[in-house]
Motif scaffolding. Structure first.
Motif, PDB file in Angstrom:
ATOM      1  N   ALA A 178       0.607   1.218 -12.251  1.00 52.86           N
ATOM      2  CA  ALA A 178      -0.546   0.356 -12.528  1.00 52.86           C
ATOM      3  C   ALA A 178      -1.722   1.181 -13.052  1.00 52.86           C
ATOM      4  O   ALA A 178      -2.382   0.781 -14.015  1.00 52.86           O
ATOM      5  CB  ALA A 178      -0.934  -0.409 -11.275  1.00 52.86           C
ATOM      6  N   GLU A 179      -1.967   2.308 -12.425  1.00 51.46           N
ATOM      7  CA  GLU A 179      -3.073   3.163 -12.868  1.00 51.46           C
ATOM      8  C   GLU A 179      -2.834   3.663 -14.287  1.00 51.46           C
ATOM      9  O   GLU A 179      -3.729   3.634 -15.126  1.00 51.46           O
ATOM     10  CB  GLU A 179      -3.239   4.337 -11.914  1.00 51.46           C
ATOM     11  N   LYS A 180      -1.619   4.071 -14.581  1.00 54.55           N
ATOM     12  CA  LYS A 180      -1.274   4.552 -15.921  1.00 54.55           C
ATOM     13  C   LYS A 180      -1.441   3.441 -16.964  1.00 54.55           C
ATOM     14  O   LYS A 180      -1.813   3.706 -18.101  1.00 54.55           O
ATOM     15  CB  LYS A 180       0.161   5.073 -15.926  1.00 54.55           C
ATOM     16  N   ALA A 181      -1.192   2.203 -16.556  1.00 51.58           N
ATOM     17  CA  ALA A 181      -1.315   1.060 -17.464  1.00 51.58           C
ATOM     18  C   ALA A 181      -2.757   0.578 -17.607  1.00 51.58           C
ATOM     19  O   ALA A 181      -3.034  -0.334 -18.373  1.00 51.58           O
ATOM     20  CB  ALA A 181      -0.424  -0.095 -16.977  1.00 51.58           C
ATOM     21  N   GLY A 182      -3.682   1.186 -16.829  1.00 53.67           N
ATOM     22  CA  GLY A 182      -5.088   0.833 -16.967  1.00 53.67           C
ATOM     23  C   GLY A 182      -5.637  -0.113 -15.924  1.00 53.67           C
ATOM     24  O   GLY A 182      -6.787  -0.546 -16.015  1.00 53.67           O
ATOM     25  N   PHE A 183      -4.844  -0.446 -14.912  1.00 58.69           N
ATOM     26  CA  PHE A 183      -5.326  -1.306 -13.835  1.00 58.69           C
ATOM     27  C   PHE A 183      -6.238  -0.489 -12.910  1.00 58.69           C
ATOM     28  O   PHE A 183      -6.041   0.708 -12.742  1.00 58.69           O
ATOM     29  CB  PHE A 183      -4.166  -1.864 -13.002  1.00 58.69           C
ATOM     30  N   ALA A 184      -7.209  -1.162 -12.313  1.00 55.93           N
ATOM     31  CA  ALA A 184      -8.103  -0.524 -11.354  1.00 55.93           C
ATOM     32  C   ALA A 184      -8.095  -1.350 -10.073  1.00 55.93           C
ATOM     33  O   ALA A 184      -8.085  -2.583 -10.122  1.00 55.93           O
ATOM     34  CB  ALA A 184      -9.521  -0.447 -11.911  1.00 55.93           C
ATOM     35  N   VAL A 185      -8.105  -0.695  -8.931  1.00 56.70           N
ATOM     36  CA  VAL A 185      -8.144  -1.393  -7.649  1.00 56.70           C
ATOM     37  C   VAL A 185      -9.529  -1.995  -7.475  1.00 56.70           C
ATOM     38  O   VAL A 185     -10.535  -1.298  -7.590  1.00 56.70           O
ATOM     39  CB  VAL A 185      -7.837  -0.431  -6.478  1.00 56.70           C
ATOM     40  N   TYR A 186      -9.582  -3.302  -7.220  1.00 53.18           N
ATOM     41  CA  TYR A 186     -10.879  -3.924  -6.961  1.00 53.18           C
ATOM     42  C   TYR A 186     -10.912  -4.610  -5.605  1.00 53.18           C
ATOM     43  O   TYR A 186     -11.957  -5.042  -5.159  1.00 53.18           O
ATOM     44  CB  TYR A 186     -11.279  -4.892  -8.081  1.00 53.18           C
ATOM     45  N   ALA A 187      -9.793  -4.688  -4.940  1.00 47.26           N
ATOM     46  CA  ALA A 187      -9.751  -5.272  -3.596  1.00 47.26           C
ATOM     47  C   ALA A 187      -8.520  -4.742  -2.877  1.00 47.26           C
ATOM     48  O   ALA A 187      -7.508  -4.442  -3.490  1.00 47.26           O
ATOM     49  CB  ALA A 187      -9.701  -6.798  -3.661  1.00 47.26           C
ATOM     50  N   ARG A 188      -8.654  -4.647  -1.584  1.00 44.88           N
ATOM     51  CA  ARG A 188      -7.519  -4.276  -0.740  1.00 44.88           C
ATOM     52  C   ARG A 188      -7.306  -5.416   0.249  1.00 44.88           C
ATOM     53  O   ARG A 188      -8.243  -6.086   0.647  1.00 44.88           O
ATOM     54  CB  ARG A 188      -7.791  -2.980   0.000  1.00 44.88           C
ATOM     55  N   GLN A 189      -6.090  -5.587   0.637  1.00 46.72           N
ATOM     56  CA  GLN A 189      -5.745  -6.671   1.547  1.00 46.72           C
ATOM     57  C   GLN A 189      -5.499  -6.103   2.937  1.00 46.72           C
ATOM     58  O   GLN A 189      -4.890  -5.044   3.081  1.00 46.72           O
ATOM     59  CB  GLN A 189      -4.482  -7.363   1.041  1.00 46.72           C
ATOM     60  N   PRO A 238       0.795  -1.237   0.000  1.00 45.14           N
ATOM     61  CA  PRO A 238       0.000   0.000   0.000  1.00 45.14           C
ATOM     62  C   PRO A 238       0.827   1.286   0.000  1.00 45.14           C
ATOM     63  O   PRO A 238       0.411   2.289  -0.568  1.00 45.14           O
ATOM     64  CB  PRO A 238      -0.832  -0.099   1.277  1.00 45.14           C
ATOM     65  N   ALA A 239       1.993   1.269   0.597  1.00 42.53           N
ATOM     66  CA  ALA A 239       2.821   2.471   0.665  1.00 42.53           C
ATOM     67  C   ALA A 239       3.630   2.718  -0.614  1.00 42.53           C
ATOM     68  O   ALA A 239       4.301   3.741  -0.733  1.00 42.53           O
ATOM     69  CB  ALA A 239       3.773   2.376   1.859  1.00 42.53           C
ATOM     70  N   ASP A 240       3.558   1.793  -1.572  1.00 39.98           N
ATOM     71  CA  ASP A 240       4.344   1.915  -2.798  1.00 39.98           C
ATOM     72  C   ASP A 240       3.583   2.744  -3.833  1.00 39.98           C
ATOM     73  O   ASP A 240       2.941   2.218  -4.735  1.00 39.98           O
ATOM     74  CB  ASP A 240       4.677   0.526  -3.343  1.00 39.98           C
ATOM     75  N   ALA A 241       3.668   4.059  -3.689  1.00 42.92           N
ATOM     76  CA  ALA A 241       2.940   4.975  -4.568  1.00 42.92           C
ATOM     77  C   ALA A 241       3.414   4.881  -6.020  1.00 42.92           C
ATOM     78  O   ALA A 241       2.614   5.048  -6.943  1.00 42.92           O
ATOM     79  CB  ALA A 241       3.087   6.405  -4.063  1.00 42.92           C
ATOM     80  N   ALA A 242       4.691   4.593  -6.242  1.00 42.95           N
ATOM     81  CA  ALA A 242       5.219   4.519  -7.601  1.00 42.95           C
ATOM     82  C   ALA A 242       4.592   3.350  -8.364  1.00 42.95           C
ATOM     83  O   ALA A 242       4.192   3.503  -9.524  1.00 42.95           O
ATOM     84  CB  ALA A 242       6.739   4.393  -7.573  1.00 42.95           C
ATOM     85  N   THR A 243       4.505   2.176  -7.738  1.00 42.70           N
ATOM     86  CA  THR A 243       3.899   1.029  -8.408  1.00 42.70           C
ATOM     87  C   THR A 243       2.410   1.256  -8.618  1.00 42.70           C
ATOM     88  O   THR A 243       1.860   0.904  -9.664  1.00 42.70           O
ATOM     89  CB  THR A 243       4.157  -0.276  -7.626  1.00 42.70           C
ATOM     90  N   ALA A 244       1.746   1.866  -7.645  1.00 43.34           N
ATOM     91  CA  ALA A 244       0.325   2.174  -7.794  1.00 43.34           C
ATOM     92  C   ALA A 244       0.105   3.127  -8.969  1.00 43.34           C
ATOM     93  O   ALA A 244      -0.820   2.939  -9.774  1.00 43.34           O
ATOM     94  CB  ALA A 244      -0.222   2.764  -6.503  1.00 43.34           C
ATOM     95  N   ALA A 245       0.956   4.133  -9.118  1.00 46.65           N
ATOM     96  CA  ALA A 245       0.841   5.079 -10.228  1.00 46.65           C
ATOM     97  C   ALA A 245       1.108   4.397 -11.566  1.00 46.65           C
ATOM     98  O   ALA A 245       0.411   4.646 -12.556  1.00 46.65           O
ATOM     99  CB  ALA A 245       1.796   6.252 -10.029  1.00 46.65           C
TER     100      ALA A 245
END
Length: 140
Positions: free
Chosen positions: A122-133, A113-120
């Protein structure tokens, strides 16, 4: 490279890489992946595992691993000295380009969750968050 995708630095080459390079690539990660995506677990997958490495001037500077059996992007990381140059975007673009004709969605799982770079990325590549752990612990 998709139109509009970052080309990355001049001389960057994205190519298949072998499992024998996983220990070297592990050093690029900022956090340890969950057990099912750990480098030891990836090495034990009996069927196909697609690993793409990024080389710059002959030096390995990043990688992405994809497990077609579950349609999971299991890992993606870039050497800290080479980040913010479009290398991860090129790796993701190559990986998604390789699986674009397949019918089911691709998942990127267990991102810290703290990895903002990977989250960004993924979002740029078109991934959407559908679940959180959620992490749970109990003192013994």
């Amino acid at each position: 490279v998709r139109p509009g995708a970052d080309d990355g630095p001049a001389g960057l080459v994205i190519e298949p890489a072998g499992r024998d390079l996983l220990p070297r690539f592990a050093a690029f990660a900022d956090w340890l992946p969950s057990w099912e995506n750990s480098f030891a677990s990836l090495d034990r997958i009996p069927d196909e595992l697609r690993i793409h490495g990024a080389r710059l001037d002959g030096r390995w500077v990043g990688f992405a691993a994809y497990y077609p059996g579950l349609r999971w992007v299991t890992n993606i990381a870039v050497d800290p000295a080479f980040r913010r140059r479009g290398i991860a975007a090129r790796l993701m673009d190559r990986l998604l380009g390789d699986v674009s004709g397949e019918p089911a969605p691709v998942k990127l799982i267990n991102v810290e969750p703290a990895d903002a770079a990977t989250a960004a990325l993924a979002e740029k590549a078109g991934f959407a968050v559908y679940a959180r752990q959620y992490e749970m612990e109990r003192e013994l």
